[in-house]
Structures are given as C-alpha cells and as structure tokens.
Enzyme design. Structure first.
Site, mmCIF file in Angstrom:
data_model
loop_
_atom_site.group_PDB
_atom_site.id
_atom_site.type_symbol
_atom_site.label_atom_id
_atom_site.label_comp_id
_atom_site.label_asym_id
_atom_site.label_seq_id
_atom_site.Cartn_x
_atom_site.Cartn_y
_atom_site.Cartn_z
ATOM 1 C CG ASP A 181 -3.614 -28.149 -4.028
ATOM 2 O OD1 ASP A 181 -2.892 -28.699 -3.168
ATOM 3 O OD2 ASP A 181 -4.809 -28.444 -4.191
ATOM 4 C CG HIS A 182 0.285 -26.953 0.841
ATOM 5 N ND1 HIS A 182 -1.035 -26.835 1.151
ATOM 6 C CD2 HIS A 182 0.804 -27.762 1.787
ATOM 7 C CE1 HIS A 182 -1.296 -27.536 2.245
ATOM 8 N NE2 HIS A 182 -0.188 -28.120 2.651
ATOM 9 C CG HIS A 244 -4.808 -30.057 -0.088
ATOM 10 N ND1 HIS A 244 -4.338 -29.002 -0.822
ATOM 11 C CD2 HIS A 244 -4.984 -29.586 1.169
ATOM 12 C CE1 HIS A 244 -4.240 -27.945 -0.044
ATOM 13 N NE2 HIS A 244 -4.629 -28.267 1.175
HETATM 14 C C1 BG6 Z 1 -4.554 -26.712 4.467
HETATM 15 C C2 BG6 Z 1 -5.859 -26.846 5.208
HETATM 16 O O1 BG6 Z 1 -4.783 -26.389 3.131
HETATM 17 O O2 BG6 Z 1 -3.827 -27.930 4.544
HETATM 18 C C3 BG6 Z 1 -5.614 -27.259 6.641
HETATM 19 O O3 BG6 Z 1 -6.548 -25.614 5.159
HETATM 20 C C4 BG6 Z 1 -4.738 -28.482 6.707
HETATM 21 O O4 BG6 Z 1 -6.833 -27.484 7.322
HETATM 22 C C5 BG6 Z 1 -3.494 -28.303 5.853
HETATM 23 O O5 BG6 Z 1 -4.368 -28.668 8.054
HETATM 24 C C6 BG6 Z 1 -2.679 -29.571 5.770
HETATM 25 O O6 BG6 Z 1 -1.452 -29.322 5.177
HETATM 26 P P1 BG6 Z 1 -0.192 -30.229 5.513
HETATM 27 O O7 BG6 Z 1 0.877 -29.742 4.601
HETATM 28 O O8 BG6 Z 1 0.110 -30.047 6.951
HETATM 29 O O9 BG6 Z 1 -0.608 -31.645 5.218
#
Ligand code: BG6
Length: 485
Positions: A181-182, A244
């Site tokens: 989960d980044h 997230h």
């Molecule tokens: C992803 C979603 O997991 O996270 C996207 O699928 C979203 O829809 C993205 O844009 C957002 O990531 P970050 O790192 O740009 O906040």
C-alpha cells in the site's frame, strides 16, 4: 540482509505502474547506492521488444538527464543492469524461458546463492496464474530468497479478497509476500508514529477526552481521464479509502507497539481495525463530478460506461469502539476532479472550557502528507499589544523551511528497499486486509446495488470542493470551522 546477488524481476514491465513508479523507484535507489552491488533488473511483459527498446522505454520516464550529466551517467550505468524477456502470463513455457534467462544471469555470479524478487505490476486478472507460474518455474531452491511484491486491488470485497489471498497462499508464504500500500511508504505517514510516540505532549492529548473529530482527506485535481475502465469497476472507495486512507487511520489510532518489529506494529494495527464496525449508510456521502469550466465530466470519459453511477467522491465516517476512541468520528474523504491536490490529516481538538474565553478557535493539528509536507498546530495566542485578545496562530513545521537540504524519498523507493531487506513493517498483513474489507464490504455492496436500488451520487462540478452536502456532513460530525477573527 541485502545480498549482492539479487535479481529484481518486474512483471508487467511495459505497463503504466512499472513505467511511472516501479522503474523510476528502482533507478532512484540505484543512483543513491541502495541497491545490491551486482543487482540485475529483468523486465518481463507480453510486448515483444529488444533490450534497446526496453532501455529506451524504461528510462523515458526519468526526467532531467538531458541537462544533468551526472544523472545521464547514472542512467547509462543503470541501463547496464537491465534486460528484458517477453512472454505470456498464463502459460508455463514462458516462465520456463524466463527461468533460463535468470539462470543465465546467475551463472555469472561468483556465489551460487541468489535472491529473486518478483515485482508484480500486473492487472488482477493474471495474479493467480502468475503467482503459480513463478512458483512452479522460477523459484530458486538452492539458497537465496524468493519474494513477491504485489499491488492492489486485492479483491473487490471480503469474499473475493479471501479467495485471492488463499490462492496466492498456496504458493507463497506470508514471509515471502509483500503487499504494497504505497501510502505506507510516504514520509509523512511514517512520521505519524514518531509524532505520536516520541512526544509526550502530543501523546497525552491523543484520545476522546481531548479530540473532537479527525478528518483524513485525499484530493486530486484531475479526473479519471482514460483510466475510466479500471476506475468504474472499483470506484473511489476501493481505489483510495479502503486501503490508503484506512492505513493512515490505523497508524493514527493504534496503541503504542511493544517494538518496531513488523509483527508488533501490525498486531496493534489489527487490534484497532477489529474495533471498527462496518460503515453505516447514514455515515456516507457519495459524489460524481460533472463537466465544468471546460473540463469533462466523469461520464464524458470514453472509457466510462454511459449512465454509470460510480462514485468519484466519497466521505465515510468510521467509529472505533475502544476506551481511547469511543465517540470520536473519523471522517475519511477522497475525491477526483476537485479544486486542489492535497492529502492531509486534520485532528480537531475539543473546545476549551468556556468562561474567560468565549468563541475561541479550537486547536488543530494538521499533518500534510502531500504536497509540501508539513506538520502544523493551530494555537490561540495573545495579540501583541496593550490589551488581551486571543487570536488563532500556527506553530509551523514546513519541511521545505526546516529541512532545507533533505530529499523526501519516493514512497516506492522506501518500500522496495524494505522488501529487499525483508522488512514487512510497512506492508499489509493478510489479517489486516481481511479486517479492512469487513469494514467496507457492506457499504460497497449497497453502492453496487447488491441489496436493492443503487444509491445515486450527488453531482459536483469538476474543480470544485466536492458535493455541496459536504459542509453539512463534516459539521454533523462535530467539525467546527474557526470563526474569522
Ligand atoms: C492509487 C490510486 O492507488 O493512488 C490512484 O489507484 C491515485 O487513483 C493514487 O491517483 C494516488 O497516489 P499518490 O501517491 O499520487 O497520492
């Protein structure tokens, strides 16, 4: 833990995720000397291309090399570690071919022990055959470690997630599996544990006696543009809230872990998730953007099915039934095509006792996750001068000003490095995922129309703050806007 002999295999190497995130993160680690010394990176995908073409693609997303000779040199060196194999995802023969390629690389290493790290930047439809095929054909057995890194979506609801988890489990142990989960790799999310547990002043006020309500907000200023096919199947709740934002919530509310070990941290996360009941319909607000200011609406995206009522905005209030948090609303809200790009946590404290001060602004602690990382505390302070009047001010820790030299790592750099080191702390454990789906599945089934009529999202203009009902929604849960001084 870092072995010099490590091969990182990026499956889905010609796809969007690999190009935008995985390969740039690998290059980022490479140039900062965080990758093992003799690392090799193998791209794998269906597209037929040679090494020259792959190098071109893999490096086309890295900006700035034209003007920066140092970067250009590092990019040249990085290319030396790249190779590419094309093949299918379903058939064993392709994976045999991949294995031969990997063995070829390994035969050039002095030591026989070699790690293989498989990064699956792939659509969910091929998840199961790929995890099986790697295990059957590409798994090293003579020393060295095998690991797989996988990305969401991990299913669409509790049932499908369970079946996906158990299929993957047949081939890969929990220890070998790294579920990304980044958001857990973001600097400011990692800072939450430090803010909470390394500051007695904050820790002491971290409960229902002091906190009125918490908002965790995700805003993007662009729509689904071209990604509507995927998005429409999942919607904003599965895309952002269930993973997230819920992860941020658990870190914000879990009890202090006994140690920084992966299991101690995740045990506490699971405990707090178990205390959250499924979300109620009445605690939910849904929205979908419509065309405004020359920008297309969600339904104008060609990849979106006509008349779709998929939500592109959602606010859900969660409750935690434990002694620390009983009665405190946690409002998770996320939307596409809004007025700005911002992800933040806003903790609003309770009013001070009335009496000497009336109508005074509440304290708020804001953790701005992105962009422009910051932590600031809204405080009341005396206006300088010969009379006593309190005005709202801020104690401001903006990273750009306080840590002028620091480079904030990319979330994917941090997580790939953890996976190489075998550290699971910032990856999602199977039971965490199970409880996360339990919280969201009933509301998702309602939105999908499984138990009757599908709810219609409220429309909001592209570039706005969201559905007009939002102000009332957050106020209903106790959020008080500061009275203008
Ligand atoms: C992803 C979603 O997991 O996270 C996207 O699928 C979203 O829809 C993205 O844009 C957002 O990531 P970050 O790192 O740009 O906040």
């Amino acid at each position: 833990e870092l072995k010099d002999n490590t091969i990182i295999i990026v499956l889905g190497a010609s796809g969007d995720l690999a190009k935008k995130k995985t390969l740039p993160a690998l290059f980022g680690l490479f140039r900062q000397n965080f990758l093992p010394r003799d690392v090799k990176i193998v791209g794998y995908a269906r597209t037929k291309m040679d090494k020259v073409e792959f190098d071109k693609r893999a490096t086309s997303y890295i900006k700035g090399a034209d003007e920066n000779p140092e970067l250009a040199n590092q990019l040249e060196a990085f290319k030396q570690s790249l190779t590419y194999v094309s093949g299918g995802y379903e058939d064993g023969e392709s994976f045999e071919k991949l294995n031969e390629h990997l063995e070829g690389i390994e035969s050039s290493y002095k030591s026989k022990e070699c790690n293989r790290i498989f990064y699956l930047a792939l659509p969910p439809s091929v998840f199961i055959p790929v995890t099986k095929n790697i295990k059957d054909h590409c798994y090293v057995t003579r020393g060295g470690k095998n690991r797989i890194i996988i990305e969401k979506p991990f299913g669409k609801d509790l049932e499908s997630a369970r079946s996906l988890l158990s299929s993957v489990k047949q081939y890969w142990s929990e220890d070998e599996t790294f579920r990304i989960d980044h958001y857990l790799g973001k600097e400011m999310v990692k800072n939450i544990l430090v803010l909470r547990f390394a500051n007695i002043a904050l820790g002491a006020a971290w409960d229902k006696n002091h906190i009125s309500n918490v908002q965790i907000t995700f805003k993007e200023p662009f729509g689904t543009e071209g990604r509507g096919g995927y998005f429409d199947e999942f919607g904003i709740i599965r895309d952002v809230l269930q993973n997230h934002l819920l992860q941020v919530l658990t870190i914000l509310t879990m009890e202090r872990p006994v140690s920084f070990s992966a299991e101690d941290i995740r045990d506490e996360k699971v405990k707090v998730l178990r205390a959250i009941p499924p979300i109620e319909k009445t605690d939910t607000l849904l929205g979908q953007y419509v065309s405004a200011n020359g920008k297309p609406g969600y339904l104008d995206d060609d990849t979106v099915p006509p008349n779709s009522i998929c939500p592109t905005f959602a606010a859900c209030t969660l409750w935690i039934h434990n002694p620390r948090w009983e009665g405190v609303p946690f409002i998770l809200k996320a939307g596409k095509a809004l007025n700005e790009a911002k992800v933040e946590v806003r903790i609003q404290f309770k009013d001070v006792t009335q009496g000497i001060f009336k109508d005074i602004a509440r304290n708020e602690l804001v953790i701005r996750i992105q962009p422009n990382e910051a932590v600031y505390l809204k405080l009341n302070s005396k206006t300088p001068g010969l009379y006593t009047r309190a005005i709202p001010t801020e104690m401001d820790l903006t990273y750009k000003r306080r840590f002028t030299e620091a480079k904030i790592p990319e979330a994917y750099e941090s997580l790939i490095l953890d996976a190489l080191r075998g550290d699971h702390s910032n990856f999602v454990r199977h039971d965490e995922l199970d409880y996360a789906w339990k919280i969201f599945t009933p509301i998702l089934h309602w939105i999908d129309g499984q138990n009757g009529v599908r709810p219609k999202p409220s429309q909001y203009p592209y570039g706005s703050r969201g559905p007009k009902e939002l102000t009332h929604f957050v106020e209903k849960f106790g959020y008080k806007r500061a009275v203008e001084a």
